[in-house]
Scaffold this motif. Structure first.
Motif, PDB file in Angstrom:
ATOM      1  N   GLN A   1       0.825  -1.211   0.000  1.00  0.00           N
ATOM      2  CA  GLN A   1       0.000   0.000   0.000  1.00  0.00           C
ATOM      3  C   GLN A   1       0.862   1.265   0.000  1.00  0.00           C
ATOM      4  O   GLN A   1       0.564   2.246  -0.676  1.00  0.00           O
ATOM      5  CB  GLN A   1      -0.931   0.000   1.207  1.00  0.00           C
ATOM      6  CG  GLN A   1      -2.022  -1.055   1.141  1.00  0.00           C
ATOM      7  CD  GLN A   1      -3.005  -0.917   2.282  1.00  0.00           C
ATOM      8  OE1 GLN A   1      -3.211   0.179   2.792  1.00  0.00           O
ATOM      9  NE2 GLN A   1      -3.608  -2.036   2.684  1.00  0.00           N
ATOM     10  N   ALA A   2       1.938   1.253   0.756  1.00  0.00           N
ATOM     11  CA  ALA A   2       2.844   2.400   0.794  1.00  0.00           C
ATOM     12  C   ALA A   2       3.478   2.628  -0.575  1.00  0.00           C
ATOM     13  O   ALA A   2       3.620   3.760  -1.042  1.00  0.00           O
ATOM     14  CB  ALA A   2       3.909   2.193   1.862  1.00  0.00           C
ATOM     15  N   ARG A   3       3.897   1.489  -1.204  1.00  0.00           N
ATOM     16  CA  ARG A   3       4.491   1.624  -2.540  1.00  0.00           C
ATOM     17  C   ARG A   3       3.460   2.177  -3.532  1.00  0.00           C
ATOM     18  O   ARG A   3       3.781   2.993  -4.395  1.00  0.00           O
ATOM     19  CB  ARG A   3       5.011   0.261  -3.007  1.00  0.00           C
ATOM     20  CG  ARG A   3       6.287  -0.196  -2.325  1.00  0.00           C
ATOM     21  CD  ARG A   3       6.929  -1.349  -3.084  1.00  0.00           C
ATOM     22  NE  ARG A   3       6.038  -2.501  -3.179  1.00  0.00           N
ATOM     23  CZ  ARG A   3       5.965  -3.475  -2.271  1.00  0.00           C
ATOM     24  NH1 ARG A   3       6.753  -3.437  -1.195  1.00  0.00           N
ATOM     25  NH2 ARG A   3       5.144  -4.490  -2.443  1.00  0.00           N
ATOM     26  N   THR A   4       2.222   1.739  -3.414  1.00  0.00           N
ATOM     27  CA  THR A   4       1.179   2.203  -4.329  1.00  0.00           C
ATOM     28  C   THR A   4       0.932   3.696  -4.167  1.00  0.00           C
ATOM     29  O   THR A   4       0.781   4.438  -5.148  1.00  0.00           O
ATOM     30  CB  THR A   4      -0.124   1.423  -4.085  1.00  0.00           C
ATOM     31  OG1 THR A   4       0.116   0.046  -4.331  1.00  0.00           O
ATOM     32  CG2 THR A   4      -1.228   1.917  -5.007  1.00  0.00           C
ATOM     33  N   ALA A   5       0.896   4.186  -2.941  1.00  0.00           N
ATOM     34  CA  ALA A   5       0.671   5.615  -2.697  1.00  0.00           C
ATOM     35  C   ALA A   5       1.735   6.460  -3.400  1.00  0.00           C
ATOM     36  O   ALA A   5       1.436   7.466  -4.056  1.00  0.00           O
ATOM     37  CB  ALA A   5       0.656   5.895  -1.200  1.00  0.00           C
ATOM     38  N   THR A   6       2.985   6.028  -3.253  1.00  0.00           N
ATOM     39  CA  THR A   6       4.073   6.770  -3.896  1.00  0.00           C
ATOM     40  C   THR A   6       4.000   6.649  -5.412  1.00  0.00           C
ATOM     41  O   THR A   6       4.191   7.629  -6.143  1.00  0.00           O
ATOM     42  CB  THR A   6       5.426   6.250  -3.396  1.00  0.00           C
ATOM     43  OG1 THR A   6       5.488   6.429  -1.987  1.00  0.00           O
ATOM     44  CG2 THR A   6       6.577   6.993  -4.058  1.00  0.00           C
ATOM     45  N   ALA A   7       3.690   5.467  -5.918  1.00  0.00           N
ATOM     46  CA  ALA A   7       3.642   5.255  -7.369  1.00  0.00           C
ATOM     47  C   ALA A   7       2.542   6.074  -8.029  1.00  0.00           C
ATOM     48  O   ALA A   7       2.693   6.553  -9.160  1.00  0.00           O
ATOM     49  CB  ALA A   7       3.442   3.770  -7.663  1.00  0.00           C
ATOM     50  N   LEU A   8       1.429   6.242  -7.321  1.00  0.00           N
ATOM     51  CA  LEU A   8       0.335   7.026  -7.901  1.00  0.00           C
ATOM     52  C   LEU A   8       0.710   8.502  -8.027  1.00  0.00           C
ATOM     53  O   LEU A   8       0.233   9.200  -8.919  1.00  0.00           O
ATOM     54  CB  LEU A   8      -0.926   6.866  -7.045  1.00  0.00           C
ATOM     55  CG  LEU A   8      -1.595   5.486  -7.105  1.00  0.00           C
ATOM     56  CD1 LEU A   8      -2.760   5.427  -6.119  1.00  0.00           C
ATOM     57  CD2 LEU A   8      -2.066   5.174  -8.521  1.00  0.00           C
ATOM     58  N   ILE A   9       1.548   8.966  -7.119  1.00  0.00           N
ATOM     59  CA  ILE A   9       1.962  10.378  -7.174  1.00  0.00           C
ATOM     60  C   ILE A   9       3.107  10.571  -8.149  1.00  0.00           C
ATOM     61  O   ILE A   9       3.144  11.563  -8.901  1.00  0.00           O
ATOM     62  CB  ILE A   9       2.373  10.858  -5.761  1.00  0.00           C
ATOM     63  CG1 ILE A   9       1.167  10.790  -4.817  1.00  0.00           C
ATOM     64  CG2 ILE A   9       2.932  12.278  -5.820  1.00  0.00           C
ATOM     65  CD1 ILE A   9       1.512  11.031  -3.363  1.00  0.00           C
ATOM     66  N   HIS A  10       4.042   9.652  -8.196  1.00  0.00           N
ATOM     67  CA  HIS A  10       5.243   9.769  -9.033  1.00  0.00           C
ATOM     68  C   HIS A  10       5.219   8.757 -10.175  1.00  0.00           C
ATOM     69  O   HIS A  10       6.233   8.136 -10.498  1.00  0.00           O
ATOM     70  CB  HIS A  10       6.497   9.570  -8.177  1.00  0.00           C
ATOM     71  CG  HIS A  10       6.674  10.618  -7.139  1.00  0.00           C
ATOM     72  ND1 HIS A  10       7.324  11.806  -7.363  1.00  0.00           N
ATOM     73  CD2 HIS A  10       6.257  10.660  -5.834  1.00  0.00           C
ATOM     74  CE1 HIS A  10       7.310  12.540  -6.255  1.00  0.00           C
ATOM     75  NE2 HIS A  10       6.669  11.865  -5.309  1.00  0.00           N
ATOM     76  N   HIS A  11       4.076   8.597 -10.797  1.00  0.00           N
ATOM     77  CA  HIS A  11       3.929   7.595 -11.853  1.00  0.00           C
ATOM     78  C   HIS A  11       4.799   7.954 -13.057  1.00  0.00           C
ATOM     79  O   HIS A  11       4.838   9.115 -13.478  1.00  0.00           O
ATOM     80  CB  HIS A  11       2.470   7.498 -12.278  1.00  0.00           C
ATOM     81  CG  HIS A  11       2.134   6.206 -12.952  1.00  0.00           C
ATOM     82  ND1 HIS A  11       2.497   5.926 -14.257  1.00  0.00           N
ATOM     83  CD2 HIS A  11       1.494   5.092 -12.492  1.00  0.00           C
ATOM     84  CE1 HIS A  11       2.078   4.726 -14.575  1.00  0.00           C
ATOM     85  NE2 HIS A  11       1.463   4.183 -13.522  1.00  0.00           N
ATOM     86  N   PRO A  12       5.512   6.991 -13.621  1.00  0.00           N
ATOM     87  CA  PRO A  12       6.446   7.306 -14.711  1.00  0.00           C
ATOM     88  C   PRO A  12       5.780   7.551 -16.061  1.00  0.00           C
ATOM     89  O   PRO A  12       6.405   8.118 -16.962  1.00  0.00           O
ATOM     90  CB  PRO A  12       7.339   6.061 -14.778  1.00  0.00           C
ATOM     91  CG  PRO A  12       6.454   4.952 -14.288  1.00  0.00           C
ATOM     92  CD  PRO A  12       5.596   5.560 -13.218  1.00  0.00           C
ATOM     93  N   TYR A  13       4.535   7.161 -16.227  1.00  0.00           N
ATOM     94  CA  TYR A  13       3.922   7.271 -17.552  1.00  0.00           C
ATOM     95  C   TYR A  13       3.713   8.733 -17.953  1.00  0.00           C
ATOM     96  O   TYR A  13       3.234   9.550 -17.168  1.00  0.00           O
ATOM     97  CB  TYR A  13       2.574   6.556 -17.585  1.00  0.00           C
ATOM     98  CG  TYR A  13       1.855   6.715 -18.923  1.00  0.00           C
ATOM     99  CD1 TYR A  13       2.232   5.955 -20.023  1.00  0.00           C
ATOM    100  CD2 TYR A  13       0.827   7.644 -19.075  1.00  0.00           C
ATOM    101  CE1 TYR A  13       1.602   6.097 -21.246  1.00  0.00           C
ATOM    102  CE2 TYR A  13       0.185   7.803 -20.290  1.00  0.00           C
ATOM    103  CZ  TYR A  13       0.575   7.028 -21.378  1.00  0.00           C
ATOM    104  OH  TYR A  13      -0.054   7.181 -22.587  1.00  0.00           O
ATOM    105  N   GLN A  14       4.082   9.054 -19.187  1.00  0.00           N
ATOM    106  CA  GLN A  14       3.823  10.355 -19.780  1.00  0.00           C
ATOM    107  C   GLN A  14       3.049  10.127 -21.070  1.00  0.00           C
ATOM    108  O   GLN A  14       3.490   9.361 -21.934  1.00  0.00           O
ATOM    109  CB  GLN A  14       5.135  11.100 -20.080  1.00  0.00           C
ATOM    110  CG  GLN A  14       5.933  11.483 -18.848  1.00  0.00           C
ATOM    111  CD  GLN A  14       5.280  12.600 -18.060  1.00  0.00           C
ATOM    112  OE1 GLN A  14       4.642  13.472 -18.642  1.00  0.00           O
ATOM    113  NE2 GLN A  14       5.430  12.569 -16.739  1.00  0.00           N
ATOM    114  N   ALA A  15       1.913  10.787 -21.204  1.00  0.00           N
ATOM    115  CA  ALA A  15       1.119  10.623 -22.420  1.00  0.00           C
ATOM    116  C   ALA A  15       1.921  11.123 -23.623  1.00  0.00           C
ATOM    117  O   ALA A  15       2.689  12.086 -23.514  1.00  0.00           O
ATOM    118  CB  ALA A  15      -0.187  11.402 -22.307  1.00  0.00           C
ATOM    119  N   PRO A  16       1.783  10.478 -24.771  1.00  0.00           N
ATOM    120  CA  PRO A  16       2.553  10.907 -25.947  1.00  0.00           C
ATOM    121  C   PRO A  16       2.147  12.297 -26.413  1.00  0.00           C
ATOM    122  O   PRO A  16       0.992  12.715 -26.247  1.00  0.00           O
ATOM    123  CB  PRO A  16       2.193   9.855 -27.007  1.00  0.00           C
ATOM    124  CG  PRO A  16       0.876   9.322 -26.566  1.00  0.00           C
ATOM    125  CD  PRO A  16       0.905   9.341 -25.065  1.00  0.00           C
ATOM    126  N   GLY A  17       3.094  13.021 -26.983  1.00  0.00           N
ATOM    127  CA  GLY A  17       2.804  14.333 -27.542  1.00  0.00           C
ATOM    128  C   GLY A  17       2.107  14.207 -28.879  1.00  0.00           C
ATOM    129  O   GLY A  17       1.832  13.102 -29.366  1.00  0.00           O
TER     130      GLY A  17
END
Length: 415
Positions: free
Chosen positions: A14-30
């Motif tokens: 759960q702790a890892r999920t909280a951080t991942a949701l805030i710092h998610h690596p995905y960037q939508a394509p331009g």
């Protein structure tokens, strides 16, 4: 009552999920392109490193530093508004009145004086009368249809001259070219125009050809103020203003005052104005055509003692309007003299209207009506000293026939 669980005691996943949701690596394509501009909401803007933190600039729109100083959405709206008004730079404000106040604060200091037309927007005059006076800034009113009289009012202390076309509520069109001829004889004097009525479409405030000048002089104001609440929005659902300039130095003065005051606009409001701009010329033309038809019909009626609309031949300032404009907007006012109708009877007429709704503002789809006490409203001009009631109609996008039928039935109250 159980004690709240500390996040440090959460299971690891759960702790890892909280951080991942805030710092998610995905960037939508331009490359996403669509008809409406994107809506960017932010207070915090992320810097990639400290070098960017210390070098990125927002004043020239080359970068982003904080949501209050601009986003892609607000920068886009500012550029389009500059094009609309014939300017080069725009600063957005939370309302038309705040845009007026911003100009006053950017260009006036203790000991200065500002000249304001007698028929200017009332809250703008009140800002000068109360707030500016507390800061040691004086103001005087002048007759916007008498350029010669203006010449006698300007002194070295006069640093700002306000213009308004057409006049608020009473709709006299000023001698804009004559007033600018006088103002330009004083290099220390800045000229600001409330151009809300013209909406950037009736005339170009920065380029007004002078037909009386053999050399082909072109006059223009220094600053144009626009209440985007009205025609640019078009939906009666946004409060916003704009200050437009062409001179980079004047723009910088306004921009820095704007920054120090912490003024800003919401992204969703900017989105609504951006959505309204493409249809603005079509809507303005529709307001204009319907209002002229209704104004001419009102002139045939016996109830109002005077009908005020710049395109009418006998409306004050018509000749000056005809010099500059082809459009005349969506406002028309009727004068009811106290010698014929009491205030109570005029209010009963207003209350009897059904399609017209009682409400401030204008430029939206719905037609509005607003009565004003004429007594003491004007110090100069044809209405000075008059008693009675003036009723302003803001013509919306309903059919003119329906609006005239509504007025017809309400006039029976006066009869």
């Amino acid at each position: 009552m159980s004690k709240p669980q500390d996040i440090s005691t959460l299971p690891a996943h759960q702790a890892r999920t909280a951080t991942a949701l805030i710092h998610h690596p995905y960037q939508a394509p331009g490359g996403f392109d669509a008809v409406p501009p994107g809506v960017h909401k932010a207070s915090t803007v992320i810097f990639e490193n400290t070098a960017a933190l210390h070098t990125r600039q927002w004043q020239d729109k080359s970068g982003y530093t904080y949501g209050l100083h601009g986003t892609p959405t607000t920068f886009t709206l500012e550029e389009r508004l500059a094009t609309l008004e014939g300017g080069l730079h725009t600063v957005l404000a939370p309302s038309g009145l705040s845009a007026i106040s911003l100009v006053d604060m950017a260009f006036l200091r203790a000991g200065d004086e500002v000249l304001i037309p007698d028929n200017a927007y009332g809250p703008g005059k009140d800002f000068a009368r109360v707030e500016l006076a507390r800061w040691g800034i004086t103001h005087r009113s002048y007759d916007p249809q008498n350029a010669e009289a203006l010449a006698g009012l300007i002194t070295e202390r006069t640093k700002l001259l306000w213009l308004e076309a057409a006049g608020s509520v009473t709709l006299e069109f000023p001698d804009l070219l004559g007033l600018l001829r006088v103002a330009r004889q004083h290099p220390h004097l800045r000229v600001a125009l409330d151009n809300t009525w013209g909406a950037g479409l009736a005339f170009n405030p920065f380029q007004m050809p002078d037909p009386q000048d053999a050399a082909g002089a072109i006059w223009g104001v220094d600053v144009s103020v626009h209440a985007l609440t009205k025609y640019p929005s078009g939906g009666a659902d946004v409060l916003m203003g704009a200050v437009i300039t062409r001179d980079p130095q004047l723009h910088h003065q306004v921009l820095m005052t704007h920054m120090r005051l912490g003024l800003g606009v919401g992204a969703n409001d900017a989105e609504l104005v951006l959505r309204g701009l493409p249809s603005l010329p079509l809507r303005y033309a529709a307001h204009d055509a319907a209002t002229r038809q209704i104004a001419q019909w009102l002139q045939s009626r016996a109830e109002p003692s005077q009908v005020l609309h710049p395109a009418l031949l006998d409306s004050p300032g018509h000749a000056w309007w005809a010099e500059l404009c082809q459009a005349a907007g969506g406002l028309v006012s009727m004068v009811f003299g106290a010698d014929r109708y009491s205030t109570e009877r005029v209010h009963a007429f207003v209350d009897a209207l059904q399609v017209f709704k009682i409400g401030y503002s204008w430029g939206g789809p719905m037609s509005l009506v607003m009565p004003y006490r004429l007594d003491g409203m004007r110090e100069h001009g044809h209405l000075a000293g008059r008693r009675g009631t003036i009723v302003r109609l803001a013509i919306g996008l309903e059919s003119p026939a329906a609006l005239m039928a509504d007025l017809e039935q309400a006039f029976q109250v006066l009869a």
